[in-house]
Design a protein around this motif. Structure first.
Motif, short mmCIF file in Angstrom:
data_model
loop_
_atom_site.label_atom_id
_atom_site.label_comp_id
_atom_site.label_asym_id
_atom_site.label_seq_id
_atom_site.Cartn_x
_atom_site.Cartn_y
_atom_site.Cartn_z
N TYR A 125 -8.40 3.04 -0.76
CA TYR A 125 -8.57 2.71 0.65
C TYR A 125 -8.34 3.92 1.54
CZ TYR A 125 -8.27 -2.24 -0.72
OH TYR A 125 -8.49 -3.49 -1.28
N LYS A 126 -9.02 3.91 2.69
CA LYS A 126 -8.72 4.88 3.75
C LYS A 126 -7.50 4.41 4.52
CE LYS A 126 -10.70 7.05 7.88
NZ LYS A 126 -11.90 7.14 8.76
N ASP A 127 -7.45 3.12 4.78
CA ASP A 127 -6.30 2.43 5.35
C ASP A 127 -6.34 1.02 4.78
OD1 ASP A 127 -7.79 0.54 7.18
OD2 ASP A 127 -8.40 2.45 8.09
N ILE A 137 -8.63 10.66 -6.46
CA ILE A 137 -7.99 10.22 -5.22
C ILE A 137 -7.57 11.45 -4.42
CG2 ILE A 137 -5.66 10.05 -6.18
CD1 ILE A 137 -5.44 7.39 -4.54
N PHE A 138 -7.61 11.34 -3.10
CA PHE A 138 -7.36 12.50 -2.23
C PHE A 138 -6.19 12.25 -1.29
CE2 PHE A 138 -11.89 12.29 -3.26
CZ PHE A 138 -12.06 13.52 -3.89
N GLU A 139 -5.63 13.34 -0.78
CA GLU A 139 -4.51 13.27 0.14
C GLU A 139 -4.85 12.36 1.33
OE1 GLU A 139 -1.79 16.22 3.00
OE2 GLU A 139 -3.47 17.03 1.83
N GLY A 140 -3.92 11.49 1.67
CA GLY A 140 -4.08 10.59 2.80
C GLY A 140 -4.70 9.25 2.45
N GLU A 141 -5.31 9.15 1.27
CA GLU A 141 -5.87 7.85 0.87
C GLU A 141 -4.76 6.93 0.41
OE1 GLU A 141 -10.44 8.84 -0.36
OE2 GLU A 141 -8.93 9.07 -1.95
N MET A 142 -5.11 5.67 0.19
CA MET A 142 -4.10 4.66 -0.13
C MET A 142 -4.58 3.78 -1.29
SD MET A 142 -3.09 3.40 3.73
CE MET A 142 -1.45 2.88 3.28
N LEU A 143 -3.61 3.23 -1.99
CA LEU A 143 -3.89 2.20 -2.99
C LEU A 143 -2.61 1.39 -3.19
CD1 LEU A 143 -4.09 3.90 -6.52
CD2 LEU A 143 -3.02 4.93 -4.54
N PHE A 200 0.83 -1.21 0.00
CA PHE A 200 0.00 0.00 0.00
C PHE A 200 0.86 1.26 0.00
CE2 PHE A 200 -3.28 -2.97 1.27
CZ PHE A 200 -4.42 -2.42 0.70
N VAL A 201 0.40 2.26 -0.74
CA VAL A 201 1.11 3.53 -0.87
C VAL A 201 0.15 4.66 -0.52
CG1 VAL A 201 2.37 5.05 -2.44
CG2 VAL A 201 2.56 2.56 -2.70
N THR A 245 -9.67 -0.68 5.09
CA THR A 245 -10.92 0.06 4.89
C THR A 245 -11.03 0.60 3.47
OG1 THR A 245 -10.69 0.78 7.20
CG2 THR A 245 -12.39 1.86 5.84
N PRO A 246 -11.66 -0.18 2.57
CA PRO A 246 -11.90 0.34 1.22
C PRO A 246 -12.96 1.43 1.25
CG PRO A 246 -12.96 -1.80 1.50
CD PRO A 246 -12.16 -1.56 2.75
N VAL A 247 -12.78 2.46 0.41
CA VAL A 247 -13.74 3.57 0.40
C VAL A 247 -14.47 3.72 -0.94
CG1 VAL A 247 -12.62 4.89 2.22
CG2 VAL A 247 -11.89 5.21 -0.14
N ARG A 248 -13.84 3.32 -2.04
CA ARG A 248 -14.56 3.38 -3.32
C ARG A 248 -13.79 2.58 -4.38
NH1 ARG A 248 -12.44 8.10 -2.43
NH2 ARG A 248 -10.82 8.92 -3.81
N ARG A 249 -14.53 2.28 -5.42
CA ARG A 249 -13.99 1.54 -6.57
C ARG A 249 -13.92 2.48 -7.76
NH1 ARG A 249 -13.97 -3.99 -7.62
NH2 ARG A 249 -15.12 -4.27 -5.67
N ILE A 250 -12.82 2.42 -8.49
CA ILE A 250 -12.64 3.25 -9.68
C ILE A 250 -12.50 2.35 -10.90
CG2 ILE A 250 -11.11 4.87 -10.88
CD1 ILE A 250 -10.33 6.02 -8.22
N LYS A 251 -13.23 2.68 -11.96
CA LYS A 251 -13.11 1.93 -13.22
C LYS A 251 -12.11 2.64 -14.12
CE LYS A 251 -16.39 -0.21 -15.08
NZ LYS A 251 -16.96 -1.30 -15.88
N LEU A 252 -11.05 1.96 -14.46
CA LEU A 252 -10.06 2.49 -15.40
C LEU A 252 -10.44 2.10 -16.81
CD1 LEU A 252 -6.81 1.41 -13.50
CD2 LEU A 252 -7.95 3.64 -13.38
#
Length: 384
Positions: A202-204, A100-106, A83-84, A207-214
């Motif tokens: 992810y939030k951490d 994606i926002f500051e502090g989130e992870m993927l 995770f980054v 804790t997943p927060v949303r799904r993105i379709k590429l």
């Protein structure tokens, strides 16, 4: 001064039991200002136009971003599931991005997917910051890799191509070298062959927060048979529409580069034209066997000739008629002694007078100075 000798005619090749067919390069009327088509098994260029002209590569830059990242992943044995976190700078990156926002992870896998499939500028910055601490430091690694690959006409100032700087440039030829590495040595096609893919933010780590379709920026996926990569680019008229693509058909893989097309989709039209040409009437021809002698040279100080041999079978992908084919041995500036296996020059392959391929020549056997030359050296040293 390089010495040129050993021009072999098609008749000589025929006597050795080999055949060769190639076709002189046509004018494909490509829209890109710099274009190139290569067969990847032997790294043979079969079409080129201004291939060594420096151009603004735009998001095609990201193939070096990905290549550099893969190097670090392999060297440090980093898991793609790592995770980054997203920094403030990365979150504010402009242009093509993922939400994606500051502090989130993927994960690193998701970042690579976003870069290769969706050309996400912010994903490139996130990856750069994770591996090198900052985008600036990561760009240094990209340029270091360029130098190691001997890409003399390539330099980067950003990790995603989001720049109009005159110091950010590459060529169709250099880009093909980077793309070759991604195709042959990395796991890139696993990403670039996908027209779409879902990733999770992810939030951490728990804790997943949303799904993105590429969705892929490669408009030839599913539209041109065999296409499975690689990368698009556009930064306005300064760069034009760019594309480095690859496709496989009946065991043959081609790699194409189109830079600088001014009309939308001109990069894809170029790719279709080049691929149609490359997959046309071309075939593989075994021209010379491994170990075959392909030229010799006599240099001062030796009684024996230095004989050039091939390290591998000489295989050509082309469609010439045999009588339209020649080869020429180009020898380096050599000094005695020369050792067996030492590189001594190159063998160039021509079709209708145009060079279509070249391979390295090595020395067949040890060649030392003659006794007469050694005696002369001894006498000279004695009286000087």
């Amino acid at each position: 001064m390089k010495k040129r000798i050993a021009l072999l005619t098609a008749l000589m090749i025929a006597l050795n039991g080999f055949a060769m067919e190639v076709l002189a390069q046509p004018d494909l009327y490509t829209e890109g200002t710099s274009t190139l088509l290569m067969e990847t098994e032997n790294n043979q260029i079969i079409y080129k136009e201004n291939e060594d002209t420096r151009r603004l590569p735009a998001s095609v830059t990201k193939i070096m971003t990905v290549a550099t990242a893969f190097d670090i992943i392999e060297e440090k044995n980093i898991s793609l599931d790592t995770f980054v976190s997203v920094s403030k700078k990365a979150a504010s990156t402009k242009g093509a991005t993922i939400k994606i926002f500051e502090g989130e992870m993927l994960t690193i896998d998701s970042l690579l997917s976003a870069i290769i499939i969706n050309s996400a500028n912010n994903a490139s910055v996130i990856l750069a910051e994770y591996f090198a601490g900052s985008e600036e430091e990561f760009v240094k690694l990209m340029n270091k890799k360029s130098q190691k690959m001997d890409l003399k006409d390539t330099n980067f100032v950003s990790c995603n191509g989001l720049t109009l700087s005159k110091n950010h440039y590459s060529t169709a030829l250099d880009i093909s070298e980077i793309a070759l590495e991604l195709i042959e040595e990395k796991d890139t096609l696993r990403y670039s062959s996908l027209s779409e893919k879902d990733i999770i933010i992810y939030k951490d780590p728990n804790t997943p927060v949303r799904r993105i379709k590429l969705e892929s920026t490669n408009k030839l996926l599913g539209k041109y048979e065999g296409v499975d990569g690689l990368k698009t680019g556009w930064m306005g008229p300064e760069s034009g529409y760019c594309f480095v693509g690859t496709a496989q058909e009946d065991g043959t893989r081609l790699l194409s580069v189109s830079l600088g097309a001014q009309q939308k989709d001109g990069n894809f039209r170029d790719t279709r034209k080049m691929m149609d040409y490359g997959f046309g009437d071309f075939r593989y021809f075994k021209l010379l066997n491994k170990g075959a002698e392909a030229g010799s040279i006599k240099i001062n100080g030796s009684f024996r000739k230095i004989k050039g041999v091939l390290e591998e079978d000489l295989v050509i992908y082309g469609n010439f008629e045999p009588e339209e084919y020649t080869t020429e041995a180009i020898f380096d500036d050599l000094e005695l002694p020369v050792k067996a296996g030492q590189r001594i020059g190159t063998l160039r392959v021509y079709g209708k007078g145009k060079m279509v391929h070249q391979v390295e020549l090595t020395c067949k056997n040890d060649v030392s100075k003659s006794w007469l030359s050694l005696l002369k050296d001894k006498i000279t040293a004695t009286f000087l």
